[in-house]
Design a protein around this motif. Structure first.
Motif, PDB file in Angstrom:
ATOM      1  N   GLU C 101     -23.190  -1.585 -61.276  1.00 17.46           N
ATOM      2  CA  GLU C 101     -24.623  -1.633 -60.947  1.00 17.46           C
ATOM      3  C   GLU C 101     -24.984  -0.435 -60.079  1.00 17.46           C
ATOM      4  O   GLU C 101     -25.966   0.269 -60.326  1.00 17.46           O
ATOM      5  CB  GLU C 101     -24.914  -2.946 -60.195  1.00 17.46           C
ATOM      6  CG  GLU C 101     -26.374  -3.245 -59.991  1.00 17.46           C
ATOM      7  CD  GLU C 101     -26.985  -3.964 -61.192  1.00 17.46           C
ATOM      8  OE1 GLU C 101     -26.266  -4.687 -61.899  1.00 17.46           O
ATOM      9  OE2 GLU C 101     -28.203  -3.759 -61.430  1.00 17.46           O
ATOM     10  N   GLU C 105     -27.337   2.742 -61.018  1.00 17.08           N
ATOM     11  CA  GLU C 105     -28.562   3.004 -60.247  1.00 17.08           C
ATOM     12  C   GLU C 105     -28.657   4.461 -59.814  1.00 17.08           C
ATOM     13  O   GLU C 105     -29.749   5.039 -59.767  1.00 17.08           O
ATOM     14  CB  GLU C 105     -28.607   2.097 -59.008  1.00 17.08           C
ATOM     15  CG  GLU C 105     -28.951   0.649 -59.338  1.00 17.08           C
ATOM     16  CD  GLU C 105     -28.706  -0.284 -58.149  1.00 17.08           C
ATOM     17  OE1 GLU C 105     -28.971  -1.486 -58.284  1.00 17.08           O
ATOM     18  OE2 GLU C 105     -28.218   0.199 -57.089  1.00 17.08           O
TER      19      GLU C 105
ATOM     20  N   ASN D 154     -27.582  -2.339 -65.688  1.00 18.67           N
ATOM     21  CA  ASN D 154     -26.332  -1.605 -65.510  1.00 18.67           C
ATOM     22  C   ASN D 154     -25.705  -1.433 -66.892  1.00 18.67           C
ATOM     23  O   ASN D 154     -26.028  -2.157 -67.835  1.00 18.67           O
ATOM     24  CB  ASN D 154     -25.398  -2.291 -64.499  1.00 18.67           C
ATOM     25  CG  ASN D 154     -24.660  -3.481 -65.061  1.00 18.67           C
ATOM     26  OD1 ASN D 154     -23.939  -3.370 -66.059  1.00 18.67           O
ATOM     27  ND2 ASN D 154     -24.843  -4.633 -64.440  1.00 18.67           N
ATOM     28  N   ASP D 157     -24.286  -4.425 -68.843  1.00 23.02           N
ATOM     29  CA  ASP D 157     -25.273  -5.383 -69.343  1.00 23.02           C
ATOM     30  C   ASP D 157     -26.065  -4.797 -70.509  1.00 23.02           C
ATOM     31  O   ASP D 157     -26.427  -5.522 -71.444  1.00 23.02           O
ATOM     32  CB  ASP D 157     -26.181  -5.838 -68.197  1.00 23.02           C
ATOM     33  CG  ASP D 157     -25.410  -6.702 -67.196  1.00 23.02           C
ATOM     34  OD1 ASP D 157     -24.315  -7.206 -67.554  1.00 23.02           O
ATOM     35  OD2 ASP D 157     -25.872  -6.867 -66.063  1.00 23.02           O
TER      36      ASP D 157
END
Lengths: 259, 259, 259, 259
Positions: C101, C105, D154, D157
């Motif tokens: 994640e 980002e 992310n 996913d």
């Protein structure tokens, strides 16, 4: 003072393999060889080293900065991905020719290159106390090669000119200084050299011009490993281009001495 | 009678690219060059041709059997997968040197190798009426190279010996016959030759022995394309090994003439 | 406790490139993608990491042990040898999904994956204090895959079975534990996992068996980086084979706990 | 009417090789697999075919246009350059699933994929009378994948979403039509299909949307071989993008039917 670490990379028992059970397709052999060299160039290059294809079945690498574990990893990884294996001999000396002598002796002592039982030898001891000027790289090219050769002659005659220049330089540096020169494509020759003065490089260039009429220039750099030295050499060669000089010495600290 | 089709593969504007915006990592350049050559060897080799790395930024291929569509596909596929593009010049002649002269002229006529606007040129016309002896390949190697050099000298000094033999042979065959010789690794040299007699090959070998002391033998083959001719040459070279002869001529029909 | 460092490798603006100026040959794209992945696997793998092809235009690597300089070198070297460039986002967390994640980002914050001006981004901060159990790798395979599928079904139907097993496992581990599972060929799935107990792995295997009828086993290992953890996992999986067990936990110290 | 020629490329005895004498480095295996696939993609692709990595140890290629000699050459060349060999099974049928069934049976009949003595099998008979619509290719992608997934979620996913779409589509086309779908990276799925109507493709897209919520579009093309069909499909997919349509049928003659 230079302290060159050279590794001889020798494909084990390669000659017999190429004709067993009968001669293999030449273009498959060429592909195998050049990809193996490319992988070596990536492996060594990403650790600060330089690799040269030399004869392809025997390749020479400047491996300052690579330890025994790196060499073992190279050997294991090659064996996992190719139908051939490699033996590695390491040699260290201020003089590159002596370093390669030692690297070669390590493998020769373990058996013949065409001994079917001699596989994946690893011999020699890497540098233990590195310093900032261990490696000296001289990057030569031919003045106006595109204008004089590539755009004028047929490709083979251009190539003959470059080859004559290379053959003259490789012998001269080997015999006079123990430097090892490698053709790296185009009109470029990269030499691993001991400590040499500007006048020494000038004499080498003069020798090549006088014996075969090929006009060289050279940038020289020093560093802890080949990549740093080679980058300094490339920048020094750019200085030659800008200033019209024949020899530019960069160096570890970036100072430049020219002639 | 031979009717050699040669293709000059020239990377477009390569020299400037290697130093833009500043000099690129040498080992990345070496990797790029040798992988591009490997792909060329696969592409040409799977169609019966032979490719030689020559100077890497300029490569020479024997392309009998490849038509214009094959050349276009090679050009398109290379441009899709590499950061550089290639121009291709095709030339055909009984004499290999003349064929390469024509191949080169096609590209030179379109602009300089370092002209940023000259990209992906395709010039020349392939063979239209193939015959079974269009290509002649001579495969040389050095007698007892492993015993005399690889297992005795340091690798660079072995390499110098091979290089001297190659330099002498390449000049001789080019000047006397218009044959083009390429070092292909190890102790092997492959030449693209015009029609030559056993005595011509014997004279070439004698010349190399006399001028640089390197002892060669050669197998020669002919065929519709390079692979067929080269395989006949490899088998003829095996005959040299078995019979201790210096020259063996195989040929399209497999008949062997030796000396 | 695990402290996973993940790097998202994203080809810059790849989609538009594949259709500019018109759609490129699909097999050239496949070649480019798989060779870029192979180079990534070599680069990361030789530093102790693991790389997964994921979607090829976005690849995920476990990069514990690689610092920012390593990432910069990967980026520079890729740009030197491919017609595309890559952006790299690094994320670190005990939980792999959270680490990814953060890695994602970093790139998303710098612009869209299809923003033509966003090139060669490097974001995130590598692990600063490594420990011996930072990475946990679980290596799954399918019981008797060759006998039940490969030697019985047509290849696509074998593949469907493996895919169903993979799809079920990837969702379960992601949702229940934040583990990230990657198909690596054959009947093998490698997951980057947080700290999980034998019972957790057993439950995952049971879930896959119950939902899609595919029968898995798993070896788990931990280490300072992915290679060490993965090798322990492979050896643990060999233990499963020898003992007929479904879960074997190796570990940094080599102790094995089975069920 | 379609007449699909499929080749199953199976690495001989690969599983046991990967753990002999002990488990090999995973990243070397990944490199080996992806480079072998890249070479297959180049070989097949340059002859008008398509290759898919499938499980990597078993790969599927659409080989209309490749004859037995081409297959033999692929087999010989692979064996010359890799530490593994490949067996090839060829199958032909209007229905792709049936064609693969036959291709697979040829290898299964010769022994197990993990039989150490079964090496370099070549079975099956290529198409003898090619016609212009032998191959049908459907190229799917996910609507707004970059905006909805890559730039938002992310990477794992995002990947899960694409995987769910792929898993649903692969099953549907296999079960309903005997079409074989392959994930080819990014958000792209390429299917080898039998003759199907626009409504059939629409139903497939609806099925995927209803079961897993992933929104696809598809361009379809036909041709004498996969490359021609695939290029028509890619252009048809571009039509979808321009017109906002979900299904576009190009075709051998270039006529487009949309919905």
């Amino acid at each position: 003072m230079t302290n060159t670490q050279l590794t001889l990379v020798q494909i084990d028992n390669y000659g017999p393999w190429t004709v067993t059970p009968e001669p293999r397709r030449e273009m498959d052999l060429q592909t195998l060889q050049s990809r193996l060299f490319a992988d070596l160039a990536q492996f060594v290059g990403h650790r600060g080293g330089y690799a040269f294809f030399t004869r392809f079945d025997n390749m020479v690498a400047v491996t300052n900065g690579l330890d025994l574990d790196d060499h073992r990893l190279l050997q294991e990884s090659t064996g996992n991905r190719y139908p051939v294996t490699v033996s590695l001999g390491i040699g260290v000396d201020p003089n590159p020719a002596v370093a390669l002598e030692r690297a070669t002796e390590g493998l020769q002592g373990a058996g013949s290159a065409q001994d079917g039982d001699r596989r994946e030898v690893l011999s020699g001891t890497p540098v233990t106390e590195p310093s900032g000027d261990d490696v000296s790289i001289a990057h030569f090219d031919v003045n106006d090669a595109t204008e004089k050769y590539t755009d004028q002659l047929n490709e083979f005659d251009s190539f003959i000119q470059i080859e004559q220049g290379y053959a003259a330089l490789m012998r001269y540096l080997r015999e006079e200084h123990g430097g090892l020169s490698f053709f790296v494509g185009g009109d470029n020759i990269i030499a691993v050299t001991p400590d040499m003065a500007v006048a020494d490089y000038r004499a080498a260039i003069d020798h090549v011009e006088e014996t075969v009429g090929v006009d060289l220039k050279v940038g020289v750099g020093q560093g802890e490993h080949a990549h740093a030295a080679g980058m300094a050499a490339k920048h020094a060669l750019e200085e030659c281009r800008h200033h019209g000089t024949a020899v530019e010495l960069g160096g570890a600290a970036g100072e430049v001495e020219s002639e």
